[in-house]
Motif scaffolding. Structure first.
Motif, PDB file in Angstrom:
ATOM      1  N   LYS A  54       0.816  -1.226   0.000  1.00 49.70           N
ATOM      2  CA  LYS A  54       0.000   0.000   0.000  1.00 49.70           C
ATOM      3  C   LYS A  54       0.846   1.272   0.000  1.00 49.70           C
ATOM      4  O   LYS A  54       0.341   2.343  -0.324  1.00 49.70           O
ATOM      5  N   LEU A  55       2.114   1.162   0.366  1.00 48.73           N
ATOM      6  CA  LEU A  55       2.990   2.336   0.360  1.00 48.73           C
ATOM      7  C   LEU A  55       3.251   2.843  -1.054  1.00 48.73           C
ATOM      8  O   LEU A  55       3.680   3.972  -1.241  1.00 48.73           O
ATOM      9  N   GLY A  56       3.018   1.983  -2.054  1.00 46.25           N
ATOM     10  CA  GLY A  56       3.168   2.395  -3.442  1.00 46.25           C
ATOM     11  C   GLY A  56       4.602   2.451  -3.936  1.00 46.25           C
ATOM     12  O   GLY A  56       4.884   3.072  -4.948  1.00 46.25           O
ATOM     13  N   LYS A  57       5.515   1.825  -3.215  1.00 38.89           N
ATOM     14  CA  LYS A  57       6.911   1.789  -3.657  1.00 38.89           C
ATOM     15  C   LYS A  57       7.056   0.782  -4.786  1.00 38.89           C
ATOM     16  O   LYS A  57       6.345  -0.205  -4.841  1.00 38.89           O
ATOM     17  N   GLN A  58       7.986   1.058  -5.683  1.00 39.89           N
ATOM     18  CA  GLN A  58       8.248   0.103  -6.761  1.00 39.89           C
ATOM     19  C   GLN A  58       9.284  -0.903  -6.274  1.00 39.89           C
ATOM     20  O   GLN A  58      10.451  -0.855  -6.644  1.00 39.89           O
ATOM     21  N   SER A  59       8.815  -1.803  -5.425  1.00 38.97           N
ATOM     22  CA  SER A  59       9.683  -2.816  -4.832  1.00 38.97           C
ATOM     23  C   SER A  59       8.966  -4.146  -4.762  1.00 38.97           C
ATOM     24  O   SER A  59       7.744  -4.207  -4.703  1.00 38.97           O
ATOM     25  N   LYS A  60       9.776  -5.189  -4.766  1.00 37.47           N
ATOM     26  CA  LYS A  60       9.289  -6.518  -4.418  1.00 37.47           C
ATOM     27  C   LYS A  60       9.638  -6.705  -2.952  1.00 37.47           C
ATOM     28  O   LYS A  60      10.690  -6.267  -2.495  1.00 37.47           O
ATOM     29  N   PHE A  61       8.738  -7.345  -2.194  1.00 39.74           N
ATOM     30  CA  PHE A  61       8.953  -7.521  -0.769  1.00 39.74           C
ATOM     31  C   PHE A  61       8.992  -9.003  -0.413  1.00 39.74           C
ATOM     32  O   PHE A  61       8.236  -9.802  -0.949  1.00 39.74           O
ATOM     33  N   ILE A  62       9.869  -9.326   0.512  1.00 39.74           N
ATOM     34  CA  ILE A  62       9.934 -10.658   1.104  1.00 39.74           C
ATOM     35  C   ILE A  62       9.793 -10.445   2.602  1.00 39.74           C
ATOM     36  O   ILE A  62      10.494  -9.608   3.184  1.00 39.74           O
ATOM     37  N   VAL A  63       8.870 -11.185   3.233  1.00 37.15           N
ATOM     38  CA  VAL A  63       8.649 -11.046   4.668  1.00 37.15           C
ATOM     39  C   VAL A  63       8.749 -12.420   5.310  1.00 37.15           C
ATOM     40  O   VAL A  63       8.134 -13.374   4.834  1.00 37.15           O
ATOM     41  N   VAL A  93      12.538  -6.657  12.880  1.00 31.32           N
ATOM     42  CA  VAL A  93      11.869  -6.224  14.111  1.00 31.32           C
ATOM     43  C   VAL A  93      11.834  -7.393  15.079  1.00 31.32           C
ATOM     44  O   VAL A  93      11.407  -8.492  14.725  1.00 31.32           O
ATOM     45  N   ARG A  94      12.304  -7.127  16.297  1.00 31.02           N
ATOM     46  CA  ARG A  94      12.214  -8.114  17.371  1.00 31.02           C
ATOM     47  C   ARG A  94      11.146  -7.625  18.340  1.00 31.02           C
ATOM     48  O   ARG A  94      11.241  -6.517  18.870  1.00 31.02           O
ATOM     49  N   TRP A  95      10.141  -8.457  18.565  1.00 31.84           N
ATOM     50  CA  TRP A  95       8.994  -8.098  19.411  1.00 31.84           C
ATOM     51  C   TRP A  95       8.868  -9.176  20.470  1.00 31.84           C
ATOM     52  O   TRP A  95       9.128 -10.346  20.202  1.00 31.84           O
ATOM     53  N   GLU A  96       8.481  -8.780  21.653  1.00 29.12           N
ATOM     54  CA  GLU A  96       8.265  -9.798  22.674  1.00 29.12           C
ATOM     55  C   GLU A  96       7.127  -9.428  23.597  1.00 29.12           C
ATOM     56  O   GLU A  96       6.799  -8.251  23.759  1.00 29.12           O
ATOM     57  N   SER A  97       6.530 -10.465  24.131  1.00 26.22           N
ATOM     58  CA  SER A  97       5.494 -10.297  25.148  1.00 26.22           C
ATOM     59  C   SER A  97       5.936 -11.111  26.360  1.00 26.22           C
ATOM     60  O   SER A  97       7.054 -11.638  26.391  1.00 26.22           O
ATOM     61  N   ARG A  98       5.069 -11.258  27.290  1.00 21.50           N
ATOM     62  CA  ARG A  98       5.381 -12.017  28.495  1.00 21.50           C
ATOM     63  C   ARG A  98       5.667 -13.487  28.189  1.00 21.50           C
ATOM     64  O   ARG A  98       6.456 -14.135  28.876  1.00 21.50           O
ATOM     65  N   THR A  99       5.040 -14.022  27.120  1.00 20.11           N
ATOM     66  CA  THR A  99       5.130 -15.467  26.870  1.00 20.11           C
ATOM     67  C   THR A  99       5.775 -15.851  25.539  1.00 20.11           C
ATOM     68  O   THR A  99       5.942 -17.037  25.270  1.00 20.11           O
ATOM     69  N   MET A 100       6.120 -14.873  24.689  1.00 24.53           N
ATOM     70  CA  MET A 100       6.682 -15.241  23.384  1.00 24.53           C
ATOM     71  C   MET A 100       7.554 -14.161  22.782  1.00 24.53           C
ATOM     72  O   MET A 100       7.490 -12.995  23.182  1.00 24.53           O
ATOM     73  N   TYR A 101       8.355 -14.605  21.814  1.00 17.25           N
ATOM     74  CA  TYR A 101       9.176 -13.731  20.989  1.00 17.25           C
ATOM     75  C   TYR A 101       8.681 -13.824  19.554  1.00 17.25           C
ATOM     76  O   TYR A 101       8.259 -14.895  19.116  1.00 17.25           O
ATOM     77  N   CYS A 102       8.793 -12.729  18.827  1.00 17.68           N
ATOM     78  CA  CYS A 102       8.464 -12.733  17.410  1.00 17.68           C
ATOM     79  C   CYS A 102       9.545 -11.926  16.694  1.00 17.68           C
ATOM     80  O   CYS A 102       9.878 -10.819  17.112  1.00 17.68           O
ATOM     81  N   VAL A 103      10.111 -12.504  15.636  1.00 13.96           N
ATOM     82  CA  VAL A 103      11.117 -11.824  14.835  1.00 13.96           C
ATOM     83  C   VAL A 103      10.610 -11.786  13.400  1.00 13.96           C
ATOM     84  O   VAL A 103      10.338 -12.832  12.799  1.00 13.96           O
ATOM     85  N   VAL A 104      10.455 -10.584  12.866  1.00 20.91           N
ATOM     86  CA  VAL A 104       9.981 -10.403  11.490  1.00 20.91           C
ATOM     87  C   VAL A 104      11.043  -9.646  10.704  1.00 20.91           C
ATOM     88  O   VAL A 104      11.525  -8.609  11.142  1.00 20.91           O
ATOM     89  N   SER A 105      11.410 -10.192   9.546  1.00 25.88           N
ATOM     90  CA  SER A 105      12.344  -9.522   8.648  1.00 25.88           C
ATOM     91  C   SER A 105      11.634  -9.141   7.362  1.00 25.88           C
ATOM     92  O   SER A 105      10.820  -9.924   6.842  1.00 25.88           O
ATOM     93  N   VAL A 106      11.928  -7.944   6.874  1.00 25.52           N
ATOM     94  CA  VAL A 106      11.379  -7.455   5.618  1.00 25.52           C
ATOM     95  C   VAL A 106      12.563  -7.143   4.703  1.00 25.52           C
ATOM     96  O   VAL A 106      13.518  -6.482   5.098  1.00 25.52           O
ATOM     97  N   PHE A 107      12.481  -7.639   3.479  1.00 25.81           N
ATOM     98  CA  PHE A 107      13.482  -7.346   2.452  1.00 25.81           C
ATOM     99  C   PHE A 107      12.759  -6.657   1.305  1.00 25.81           C
ATOM    100  O   PHE A 107      11.727  -7.148   0.838  1.00 25.81           O
ATOM    101  N   ALA A 108      13.279  -5.513   0.873  1.00 26.85           N
ATOM    102  CA  ALA A 108      12.673  -4.747  -0.224  1.00 26.85           C
ATOM    103  C   ALA A 108      13.682  -4.665  -1.357  1.00 26.85           C
ATOM    104  O   ALA A 108      14.797  -4.182  -1.161  1.00 26.85           O
ATOM    105  N   ILE A 109      13.275  -5.146  -2.527  1.00 24.79           N
ATOM    106  CA  ILE A 109      14.138  -5.118  -3.713  1.00 24.79           C
ATOM    107  C   ILE A 109      13.472  -4.225  -4.751  1.00 24.79           C
ATOM    108  O   ILE A 109      12.348  -4.506  -5.188  1.00 24.79           O
ATOM    109  N   ALA A 110      14.148  -3.143  -5.110  1.00 27.10           N
ATOM    110  CA  ALA A 110      13.588  -2.187  -6.057  1.00 27.10           C
ATOM    111  C   ALA A 110      13.390  -2.834  -7.431  1.00 27.10           C
ATOM    112  O   ALA A 110      14.232  -3.601  -7.888  1.00 27.10           O
ATOM    113  N   THR A 111      12.262  -2.511  -8.050  1.00 27.57           N
ATOM    114  CA  THR A 111      11.963  -3.069  -9.372  1.00 27.57           C
ATOM    115  C   THR A 111      12.147  -2.047 -10.481  1.00 27.57           C
ATOM    116  O   THR A 111      11.996  -2.381 -11.644  1.00 27.57           O
ATOM    117  N   ALA A 112      12.422  -0.812 -10.131  1.00 32.88           N
ATOM    118  CA  ALA A 112      12.591   0.225 -11.159  1.00 32.88           C
ATOM    119  C   ALA A 112      13.977   0.818 -11.101  1.00 32.88           C
ATOM    120  O   ALA A 112      14.672   0.734 -10.154  1.00 32.88           O
TER     121      ALA A 112
END
Length: 112
Positions: A54-63, A93-112
């Protein structure tokens, strides 16, 4: 390259905020539940992709998303990319709560 640097049109801070919002909206204040992990991880990556596109960037994303129960065990992750640092970028992004950890990586590759 430092993980919080951004190249070209990829805005790491903007991506970080999107990822954090997505994790919060999917997992929220829930406690770790093995029966929901697959659902949560799928929902997090799908929501992140939708918001990034939705950001409208000319990129391919891997999450990618790893969600782990807090048990006292260690969790180590790493990634490396060979790309155009002026146009492409990544965010972890490293996120944590009282009972869990979550690690999310985003890779953006420009297409233009």
């Amino acid at each position: 390259m430092d993980e919080h640097q951004n190249g070209g049109s990829f805005n790491t801070e903007e991506a970080d905020n999107i990822v954090k919002e997505c994790i919060d909206s999917v997992v929220g204040n829930n406690d770790y539940n093995q029966n929901l992990v697959n659902k949560w991880t799928s929902a997090i990556v799908e929501r992140c992709l939708t918001q990034l596109v939705k950001l409208g960037k000319q990129s391919k994303f891997i999450v990618t998303c790893a969600l782990m129960q807090k048990t006292g065990a260690g969790l180590h992750t790493a990634n490396s990319c060979y790309w155009d640092t002026a146009m492409d970028g990544s965010s972890t992004v490293r996120w944590e709560s009282r009972t869990m950890y979550c690690v999310v990586s985003v890779f953006a590759i420009a297409t233009a």
